[in-house]
Design a protein around this motif. Structure first.
Motif, short mmCIF file in Angstrom:
data_model
loop_
_atom_site.label_atom_id
_atom_site.label_comp_id
_atom_site.label_asym_id
_atom_site.label_seq_id
_atom_site.Cartn_x
_atom_site.Cartn_y
_atom_site.Cartn_z
N ILE B 70 2.66 11.76 12.21
CA ILE B 70 2.66 10.30 12.00
C ILE B 70 1.29 9.92 11.45
O ILE B 70 0.27 10.32 11.99
N ARG B 71 1.31 9.15 10.38
CA ARG B 71 0.07 8.70 9.76
C ARG B 71 0.06 7.19 9.62
O ARG B 71 1.05 6.62 9.16
N GLY B 72 -1.04 6.55 10.00
CA GLY B 72 -1.19 5.11 9.86
C GLY B 72 -1.76 4.78 8.49
O GLY B 72 -2.06 5.66 7.70
N PRO B 73 -1.91 3.48 8.20
CA PRO B 73 -2.46 3.04 6.91
C PRO B 73 -3.84 3.66 6.65
O PRO B 73 -4.62 3.83 7.59
N VAL B 74 -4.13 3.98 5.39
CA VAL B 74 -5.40 4.66 5.09
C VAL B 74 -6.50 3.67 4.72
O VAL B 74 -6.23 2.58 4.21
N LYS B 75 -7.73 4.09 5.01
CA LYS B 75 -8.92 3.30 4.66
C LYS B 75 -10.05 4.25 4.35
O LYS B 75 -10.02 5.40 4.78
N ASP B 76 -11.06 3.78 3.62
CA ASP B 76 -12.27 4.58 3.42
C ASP B 76 -13.20 4.36 4.62
O ASP B 76 -13.35 3.23 5.08
N VAL B 77 -13.78 5.44 5.10
CA VAL B 77 -14.63 5.34 6.29
C VAL B 77 -15.98 6.01 6.02
O VAL B 77 -16.03 7.10 5.44
N THR B 188 -2.86 -2.49 12.02
CA THR B 188 -1.57 -3.00 11.57
C THR B 188 -1.26 -2.43 10.18
O THR B 188 -2.16 -2.05 9.45
N GLY B 189 0.02 -2.39 9.85
CA GLY B 189 0.41 -1.89 8.54
C GLY B 189 1.62 -0.99 8.63
O GLY B 189 2.32 -0.96 9.65
N THR B 190 1.86 -0.24 7.56
CA THR B 190 3.03 0.63 7.50
C THR B 190 2.66 2.04 7.94
O THR B 190 1.68 2.61 7.47
N TYR B 191 3.45 2.58 8.83
CA TYR B 191 3.25 3.93 9.34
C TYR B 191 4.39 4.81 8.82
O TYR B 191 5.51 4.35 8.68
N LEU B 192 4.06 6.07 8.56
CA LEU B 192 5.09 7.00 8.12
C LEU B 192 5.22 8.13 9.13
O LEU B 192 4.23 8.74 9.52
N VAL B 193 6.46 8.36 9.56
CA VAL B 193 6.73 9.48 10.44
C VAL B 193 7.41 10.56 9.61
O VAL B 193 8.45 10.32 9.00
N GLU B 194 6.78 11.74 9.51
CA GLU B 194 7.37 12.86 8.78
C GLU B 194 7.90 13.87 9.78
O GLU B 194 7.19 14.27 10.70
N PHE B 211 7.84 2.89 9.60
CA PHE B 211 7.96 1.74 10.50
C PHE B 211 6.68 0.91 10.40
O PHE B 211 5.68 1.34 9.81
N THR B 212 6.74 -0.29 10.94
CA THR B 212 5.67 -1.26 10.74
C THR B 212 5.05 -1.66 12.07
O THR B 212 5.76 -1.85 13.05
N ILE B 213 3.72 -1.79 12.07
CA ILE B 213 3.04 -2.41 13.21
C ILE B 213 2.44 -3.70 12.69
O ILE B 213 1.68 -3.68 11.71
N SER B 214 2.82 -4.82 13.27
CA SER B 214 2.24 -6.07 12.78
C SER B 214 2.02 -7.05 13.91
O SER B 214 2.61 -6.95 14.97
#
Lengths: 306, 255
Positions: B70-77, B188-194, B211-214
């Motif tokens: 499962i991966r959440g929305p990506v961001k630069d860190v 929050t955002g769109t998560y993908l379950v592979e 699926f979505t977390i909002s």
């Protein structure tokens, strides 16, 4: 019981936040400082993102300062004229400070600059106040020590132009002095993300020579405007004011400030100064240790461009 | 509708879906090697949100091993490292990692080494050590791997990264299920379950369930308002503060 903070995007224990707000509110009313110098580090400590901590505590300090200033006003302990002059200086200073902040941020090391300024200013201010006030507290029966004010002292400060009479403060000094104090404190408060009361109070006592009881109310009056300015800037440019957190803090904060302002009448001026000095030194020591002690984990994360 | 009625309805829907899917797999056993779904496709962050669990369940058409990512929305860190500078510790080096998932979880039915070759693990980014964390080409810092490890370490500490071997339960080689936990600090955002089905060291079938977390309700409204009308939001905050300060002072005066 946990509550989710929409801007900070985290959940916190509601009772912990209430205790924090109440405690800092009490200090605010008691010493005439906004309490930001303790609130900001404490909020960050419980996990609130630093930007949200700075923006939110500014909003909360508006509330506790209004609450405190009204009590002092009824007692006649607010010098409106002095407050106005300080506020003008404070606005110019805090605007310059916001600019300076962004320059320092671009150059890097803003965190260390902030910590370092805390240590230096809290250390100097706390140390000096302790040195000045402790003899009077320890020797209760001794006559009130003559502080550095009165007609006998005549320095370069009294040669400055634009003299104004501040009746409540029993002063006849150049308007440039409070203007300058407001300016410098404004710059520092913008950089350090605080209301600046803990620098303002000693500056008013030792530089301007105002009586302690008037200083607290007048400092609170000035703090309202500086904190409101910070809130507005943070809300507009960083969206970092969390009203839910602010509301929790201020509901108990204003009550604490009421109790504190009442308690303040029960202490002598130098007793209040010793207590404030000890707290300032404690915070300075804590921050100094954080800078010097090797960190447990060398790495930290930050969202890029944030 | 009461909360309890809503919960029981949700449970019924999940159950019905599971039964339906089980029926579907047996009926078309050879066509569909893998089906999977979540107990909920929307995680709502409300004022009382303290983290939540979502059930992932599914069925296969025969024996095999399951790995899910499962991966959440990506961001630069930015990962920063402190160094000693005279007497004090200062943030010295900094490395920007691109497209870092804000949330990552891997769960499998058995230890991965027993059924997945290493090259597949890294191709599908299965396991904490295989998350692709890219740096900009002009990065000069030599020990970039130390910064990658630090990111995984810190994210794991926050409860946002995890992996668990054996967390996917298989029943009679057909049904599988695993619990996904999302802490309160989840983005929050769109998560993908592979979901990957492995047989003989190769991926036989895979499925992606989004699926979505909002944020929902008052919290969401406050967030939107703060981000769209910052100035007005600030003014309201100040007004609120002044009113509270005045109110407390007035209340205390009377007593």
């Amino acid at each position: 019981m946990q509550i989710y903070l929409p801007i900070a995007e985290m959940s916190v224990n509601i009772f912990l936040v209430l205790a924090l707000g109440g405690g800092i509110g009490l200090l605010s009313g008691l010493f005439g400082v906004g309490g930001g110098f303790m609130m900001t580090p404490l909020l960050i400590f419980i996990g609130v993102p630093p930007a949200v901590a700075v923006g939110t505590q500014a909003n909360q300090i508006v509330a506790s300062s209004v609450s405190g200033v009204l009590v002092h006003m009824r007692r006649g302990n607010v010098d409106m004229k002095m407050g106005a002059v300080l506020t003008i200086g404070g606005f110019v200073g805090s605007s310059a400070g916001v600019w300076l902040f962004s320059v320092l941020k671009r150059l890097g090391h803003i965190d260390v600059t902030v910590s370092f300024s805390y240590v230096v200013f809290l250390g100097i201010v706390g140390g000096f106040m302790l040195y000045e006030s402790l003899p009077g507290v320890l020797n209760r029966n001794a006559p009130m020590p003559l502080t550095a004010r009165g007609p006998g002292r005549h320095t370069w400060m009294h040669g400055l132009p634009f003299k104004m009479r501040f009746r409540r403060s029993k002063l006849y000094i150049s308007a440039l002095l409070p203007l300058g104090v407001g300016l410098v404190v404004g710059i520092l408060s913008a950089i350090m993300g605080i209301g600046g009361g803990f620098i303002m109070v000693p500056a008013m006592i030792y530089l301007l020579g105002m009586p302690t009881q008037v200083v607290i109310g007048t400092s609170l009056l000035q703090t309202i405007f500086v904190a409101a300015n910070t809130t507005l800037l943070q809300a507009t440019f960083n969206q970092s004011v969390d009203v839910v957190l602010a509301l929790l803090l201020l509901v108990v904060g204003v009550l604490g400030a009421q109790v504190g302002a009442r308690l303040a009448g029960k202490f002598r001026g130098e007793q209040l100064r010793v207590m404030l000095a000890i707290m300032a030194l404690a915070v300075a020591l804590r921050l100094a240790l954080d800078l010097v002690i090797p960190p447990q984990y060398l790495f930290s994360l930050r969202e890029s461009g944030g | 509708m009461t909360a309890r009625a809503r919960t029981s309805r949700r449970r019924f829907t999940a159950l019905a879906a599971a039964i339906f899917m089980l029926g579907a797999t047996t009926a078309r056993a050879d066509d569909v090697p893998l089906v999977a779904d979540l107990s909920s496709h929307l995680v709502a962050i409300t004022t009382g949100f303290t983290g939540t669990s979502v059930l992932l369940f599914g069925a296969t058409n025969g024996p095999g091993d399951i790995a899910i990512v499962i991966r959440g929305p990506v961001k630069d860190v930015d990962v920063r490292k402190k160094e000693r500078f005279g007497a004090i510790w200062v943030n010295a080096k900094s490395v920007t990692l691109h497209d870092v998932p804000s949330y990552y979880r891997m769960a499998s039915s058995r230890p991965l080494a027993e059924f997945v070759p290493d090259e597949l693990l890294s191709r599908y980014q299965i396991g904490l050590n295989n998350i692709r964390l890219n740096v900009a080409d002009n990065t000069k810092t030599p020990d970039v791997d130390a910064f990658r490890d630090a990111l995984i370490h810190l994210k794991t500490d926050e409860g946002l990264y995890s992996q668990e071997l054996g967390a996917v339960t298989l029943m009679s080689n057909r049904l599988f299920r695993t619990e996904l936990y999302f802490p309160a600090n989840v983005a929050t955002g769109t998560y993908l379950v592979e979901i990957y089905l492995f047989r003989d060291g190769a991926v036989t079938s895979a499925e992606i369930v989004p699926f979505t977390i909002s944020k929902i309700g008052v919290g969401a409204d406050i967030y939107d308002f703060a981000h769209h009308y910052g100035l007005l939001y600030g003014l309201l905050g100040i007004a609120l503060a002044i009113a509270a300060g005045y109110g407390a002072s007035a209340a205390f005066r009377r007593t």
